[in-house]
Design a protein around this motif. Sequence first.
Motif, PDB file in Angstrom:
ATOM      1  N   LEU A  22       0.421  -1.349  -0.010  1.00 26.17           N
ATOM      2  CA  LEU A  22      -0.005   0.072   0.016  1.00 26.17           C
ATOM      3  C   LEU A  22       0.723   1.584  -0.229  1.00 26.17           C
ATOM      4  O   LEU A  22       1.424   1.108   0.502  1.00 26.17           O
ATOM      5  CB  LEU A  22      -0.805   0.279   1.573  1.00 26.17           C
ATOM      6  CG  LEU A  22      -1.989  -1.297   1.625  1.00 26.17           C
ATOM      7  CD1 LEU A  22      -2.830  -0.855   3.072  1.00 26.17           C
ATOM      8  CD2 LEU A  22      -2.431  -1.432   0.558  1.00 26.17           C
ATOM      9  N   ASN A  23       0.667   2.275  -0.488  1.00 27.12           N
ATOM     10  CA  ASN A  23       0.623   3.643  -0.253  1.00 27.12           C
ATOM     11  C   ASN A  23       0.625   3.930   0.741  1.00 27.12           C
ATOM     12  O   ASN A  23      -0.034   3.831   1.575  1.00 27.12           O
ATOM     13  CB  ASN A  23       0.989   4.480  -1.616  1.00 27.12           C
ATOM     14  CG  ASN A  23      -0.660   4.762  -1.901  1.00 27.12           C
ATOM     15  OD1 ASN A  23      -1.800   4.544  -0.553  1.00 27.12           O
ATOM     16  ND2 ASN A  23      -0.894   5.114  -2.951  1.00 27.12           N
ATOM     17  N   GLY A  42     -10.333   8.953  -7.130  1.00 28.16           N
ATOM     18  CA  GLY A  42     -10.879   8.434  -8.700  1.00 28.16           C
ATOM     19  C   GLY A  42     -10.466   6.898  -8.672  1.00 28.16           C
ATOM     20  O   GLY A  42     -10.367   6.097  -8.111  1.00 28.16           O
ATOM     21  N   ALA A  43     -10.915   6.006  -9.809  1.00 33.60           N
ATOM     22  CA  ALA A  43     -11.391   5.593 -10.379  1.00 33.60           C
ATOM     23  C   ALA A  43      -9.683   4.970  -9.921  1.00 33.60           C
ATOM     24  O   ALA A  43      -8.714   5.797 -11.004  1.00 33.60           O
ATOM     25  CB  ALA A  43     -11.895   5.195 -11.648  1.00 33.60           C
ATOM     26  N   ARG A  49      -8.304  -1.596  -3.125  1.00 33.21           N
ATOM     27  CA  ARG A  49      -7.576  -2.715  -2.088  1.00 33.21           C
ATOM     28  C   ARG A  49      -7.486  -1.907  -0.888  1.00 33.21           C
ATOM     29  O   ARG A  49      -7.466  -2.796  -0.336  1.00 33.21           O
ATOM     30  CB  ARG A  49      -5.878  -2.444  -2.957  1.00 33.21           C
ATOM     31  CG  ARG A  49      -5.212  -2.730  -2.558  1.00 33.21           C
ATOM     32  CD  ARG A  49      -3.208  -2.467  -3.565  1.00 33.21           C
ATOM     33  NE  ARG A  49      -3.698  -3.754  -4.321  1.00 33.21           N
ATOM     34  CZ  ARG A  49      -2.243  -3.632  -4.644  1.00 33.21           C
ATOM     35  NH1 ARG A  49      -1.203  -3.027  -3.694  1.00 33.21           N
ATOM     36  NH2 ARG A  49      -1.980  -4.191  -5.644  1.00 33.21           N
ATOM     37  N   TYR A 301      -2.809   3.166 -10.055  1.00 36.76           N
ATOM     38  CA  TYR A 301      -2.130   2.641 -10.639  1.00 36.76           C
ATOM     39  C   TYR A 301      -2.501   1.897 -11.626  1.00 36.76           C
ATOM     40  O   TYR A 301      -1.998   0.571 -12.000  1.00 36.76           O
ATOM     41  CB  TYR A 301      -1.996   2.005  -8.985  1.00 36.76           C
ATOM     42  CG  TYR A 301      -1.475   2.288  -7.790  1.00 36.76           C
ATOM     43  CD1 TYR A 301       0.113   2.139  -8.225  1.00 36.76           C
ATOM     44  CD2 TYR A 301      -2.065   2.907  -7.544  1.00 36.76           C
ATOM     45  CE1 TYR A 301       0.611   2.685  -6.700  1.00 36.76           C
ATOM     46  CE2 TYR A 301      -1.404   3.295  -5.869  1.00 36.76           C
ATOM     47  CZ  TYR A 301      -0.199   3.532  -5.835  1.00 36.76           C
ATOM     48  OH  TYR A 301       0.206   4.127  -4.984  1.00 36.76           O
ATOM     49  N   GLY A 571     -15.767  -1.382 -11.291  1.00 28.01           N
ATOM     50  CA  GLY A 571     -14.553  -2.191 -10.037  1.00 28.01           C
ATOM     51  C   GLY A 571     -13.903  -3.001 -10.970  1.00 28.01           C
ATOM     52  O   GLY A 571     -12.728  -3.232  -9.837  1.00 28.01           O
TER      53      GLY A 571
HETATM   54  P1  ATP Z   1     -12.019   1.999  -9.244  1.00 28.06           P
HETATM   55  O1  ATP Z   1     -12.921   3.499  -8.561  1.00 28.06           O
HETATM   56  O2  ATP Z   1     -11.815   1.074 -10.188  1.00 28.06           O
HETATM   57  O3  ATP Z   1     -13.789   0.889  -8.437  1.00 28.06           O
HETATM   58  P2  ATP Z   1     -10.667   1.243  -7.022  1.00 28.06           P
HETATM   59  O4  ATP Z   1     -10.084   2.928  -6.222  1.00 28.06           O
HETATM   60  O5  ATP Z   1     -10.921   0.523  -6.880  1.00 28.06           O
HETATM   61  O6  ATP Z   1     -11.327   2.061  -8.312  1.00 28.06           O
HETATM   62  P3  ATP Z   1      -9.077  -0.910  -7.190  1.00 28.06           P
HETATM   63  O7  ATP Z   1      -8.858  -1.767  -7.727  1.00 28.06           O
HETATM   64  O8  ATP Z   1      -8.606  -1.117  -5.658  1.00 28.06           O
HETATM   65  O9  ATP Z   1      -8.993   0.488  -7.099  1.00 28.06           O
HETATM   66  O10 ATP Z   1      -6.990  -0.639  -7.859  1.00 28.06           O
HETATM   67  C1  ATP Z   1      -7.402  -0.603  -9.038  1.00 28.06           C
HETATM   68  C2  ATP Z   1      -5.326  -1.464  -9.202  1.00 28.06           C
HETATM   69  O11 ATP Z   1      -4.228  -0.951  -8.549  1.00 28.06           O
HETATM   70  C3  ATP Z   1      -5.467  -2.619  -8.815  1.00 28.06           C
HETATM   71  O12 ATP Z   1      -5.110  -3.540 -10.777  1.00 28.06           O
HETATM   72  C4  ATP Z   1      -4.659  -2.505  -7.545  1.00 28.06           C
HETATM   73  O13 ATP Z   1      -4.193  -4.169  -7.213  1.00 28.06           O
HETATM   74  C5  ATP Z   1      -4.367  -1.743  -8.194  1.00 28.06           C
HETATM   75  N1  ATP Z   1      -3.043  -1.594  -7.098  1.00 28.06           N
HETATM   76  C6  ATP Z   1      -3.755  -0.237  -5.907  1.00 28.06           C
HETATM   77  N2  ATP Z   1      -2.568   0.007  -4.766  1.00 28.06           N
HETATM   78  C7  ATP Z   1      -2.160  -0.269  -5.295  1.00 28.06           C
HETATM   79  C8  ATP Z   1      -0.422   0.217  -4.823  1.00 28.06           C
HETATM   80  N3  ATP Z   1      -0.305  -0.003  -3.568  1.00 28.06           N
HETATM   81  N4  ATP Z   1       0.460  -0.319  -5.656  1.00 28.06           N
HETATM   82  C9  ATP Z   1       0.521  -0.780  -7.211  1.00 28.06           C
HETATM   83  N5  ATP Z   1      -0.255  -1.297  -7.181  1.00 28.06           N
HETATM   84  C10 ATP Z   1      -2.081  -0.690  -7.174  1.00 28.06           C
END
Ligand code: ATP
Length: 687
Positions: A22-23, A42-43, A49, A301, A571
């Motif tokens: 995680l960041n 945002g998306a 995660r 990401y 998602g």
């Molecule tokens: P959405 O709005 O579309 O639902 P989201 O904000 O829920 O998107 P995630 O689906 O959780 O985003 O993550 C998007 C992508 O980025 C996934 O492939 C996830 O594995 C990757 N990802 C998320 N956090 C990190 C991180 N800290 N480092 C590397 N990859 C990451």
Amino acid sequence: MARKFTLRSRVTPESLAFLRELNAEQMAAATAPGGPILVVAGAGTGKTRALTSRLAWLIANGVDPSRILLVTFTNRAAREMLDRAELLTPEDTSHVWGGTFHHIANRLLRKYGRRVGVRPDFTILDREDARDLLGLCVTEAGVPVKERRFPQKSVLAKMSSFVANTLAPLADVLDERFPDFIDDGEPIAEVLDLYAKRKRQRHLLDYDDLLADLRTLLRDHDDIRERLAEQFLHVLVDEYQDTNAIQGEVVDMLAGRHRNVCVVGDDSQSIYSFRGARFENILGFRDRYPDVREIRLETNYRSTPEILRLANGSIAMNTQRLPKELRASRPSGYRPAIVPCHDHLMQSRFVAEYVLHLLDEGRTLEDIAVLYRSHWHSTEIQLELSRRNIPFKVRGGLRFFEQAHVKDVVAFMRLVHNPQDELAWMRALQLLPKVGGVLSRRCWMLVSEAEDAVQAAQGAEAAQVFPRHARPFYGQFVELIAALDEMDSPADIIGETLRGFYDDYMTSKFENARMRREDVKGLQAFAEQYATPEAFLADVALAGDFSTETVVEGPDADDYLTLSTIHQAKGLEWEVVLIPWLAEGYFPTDFAINSVEDEEEERRVFHVAVTRAKDELYLAVPQTRRSQSRGFVLMKPSRFLTELSDELTEPMELEQGLPELIAGEGPLPAAAPAATPVLPLPDPPPT
Ligand code: ATP
Ligand code: MG
């Protein structure tokens, strides 16, 4: 006074290894000790995660799983998050309260429902049951449906649902959503009241009751609310932007005691206002929880900077949104490509051939998705893919040709084309009000014995089969098939079926008549390229044969291309995304063009679509529609593209190669490809 939250510590560095993925901001969201947390981001910024990691972190820190409530939009998403959390921590996650709002309401009402007059053995009405019960209530209320056009049971169900979900008065709902029935407020209210009464008497709950009764239970029964609020130490909600008023309240009440409520969402992806979702829930969250800890996730990401620039540039056109900054973290890639296609047939060929090209480049089918606004946009694409033996799966919902309204309309063409087609007769006749299986069969038996069934159907003897009150409807039916019998062009036949019968039928029968009408119009547009019903029906019948189970071939049977509506793709993510039908009236759809709110919701749908792409994005723009009667009809490119500045995209030119030799190769033998005639193509029209 400061609130306290003490962790039982069984934590070792290894058990928390997942936090390294995680960041800093995600880590803050995942490991905040408690209190209200709002992640609006945002998306692709890792909201899901972060939430999943929070779940794992809480459990790893000894929070009893049965004291955690995780709410998501679909049961599948809940399952995936729980499975993922299970992988992240060695602890048992099976006791987490995870699922959709309905799922959770069901569980709680079984236990405490008596307090609001719900017996623990209540029966849940699915949508079909709910409609049937409404139908009975219409009869019981004695509404003179024969004398006037009264909403059919499924439309009544939609009204009931909208009132339940928005907490708005019926009059307002009719005014805003069902203006056709604005004058019927009184009988509609009467029917809905009766419906509510019957449900109570018989211990039946429809989906909306589950939510509404849970809300009443929590609101009016302090002891239960306090007990549950005590139990749920942590409440986690994904896709919060798509919760409606009741769901928002339920979350607040369940989190009312400990106030450890973590919600994540993105106002720019709010696409369910037609079900009463309000992203005001996000805005209101700050007022309801003044001590909220707001966490911003600004690193995307998922997508290349090029795809993000387009996504940002597009959503910036909306006035209703929260300002957000999205930083790309991935290296640069291709610019999103705009692919002008001379017409919609070329568009489907492009999609199918480009998928093959991507496979040549080393992608797998699983990496690729075709995402569209309306189901019927996939019609021709499905045919094209089937021809080329490309395995695909249509996400959510039936394949286009398997949908009831498409089958209904096609039934009329079938019965005039082949008067011995029993299934077609039975299907079409049963669409008539007051006509069921018995009468249809009697009528069919009679006409099937005649030399010319269509002729026989027009005779007095056939009309005698029907009781007096059904005869006017049968008369209409006969008039229609007589007219259809004179026609040759499949598109005209569909047009006439729509005009002479089916349009009215849809309006009174289906709550989403507008979408279905679009589908039928799409079917008509699709049919324009066929000269005879025979050619059209053959292709349609063959398309129906290619169920995924039977097409899947090749080395890996799990590998297939995804076809999905954008709503069903929420998602999720793919390496390559292709979006067809970017033309005015198609995307945005016709009905979204009239009001600013609708246009903005439609632009959010576009935003969801483009942000599903990780590496490559293709936006196909058909420039004309091919019509048998009128030749080429021009289409305007979608405003969602023309409003963007040029440097955000790059044009891709399609060249017309030699005619393909696909005969004999694919599942369709030489005779079939009537849908891809190799016509001399005129110059593309100016756009
Ligand atoms: P959405 O709005 O579309 O639902 P989201 O904000 O829920 O998107 P995630 O689906 O959780 O985003 O993550 C998007 C992508 O980025 C996934 O492939 C996830 O594995 C990757 N990802 C998320 N956090 C990190 C991180 N800290 N480092 C590397 N990859 C990451
Ligand atoms: Mg997500």
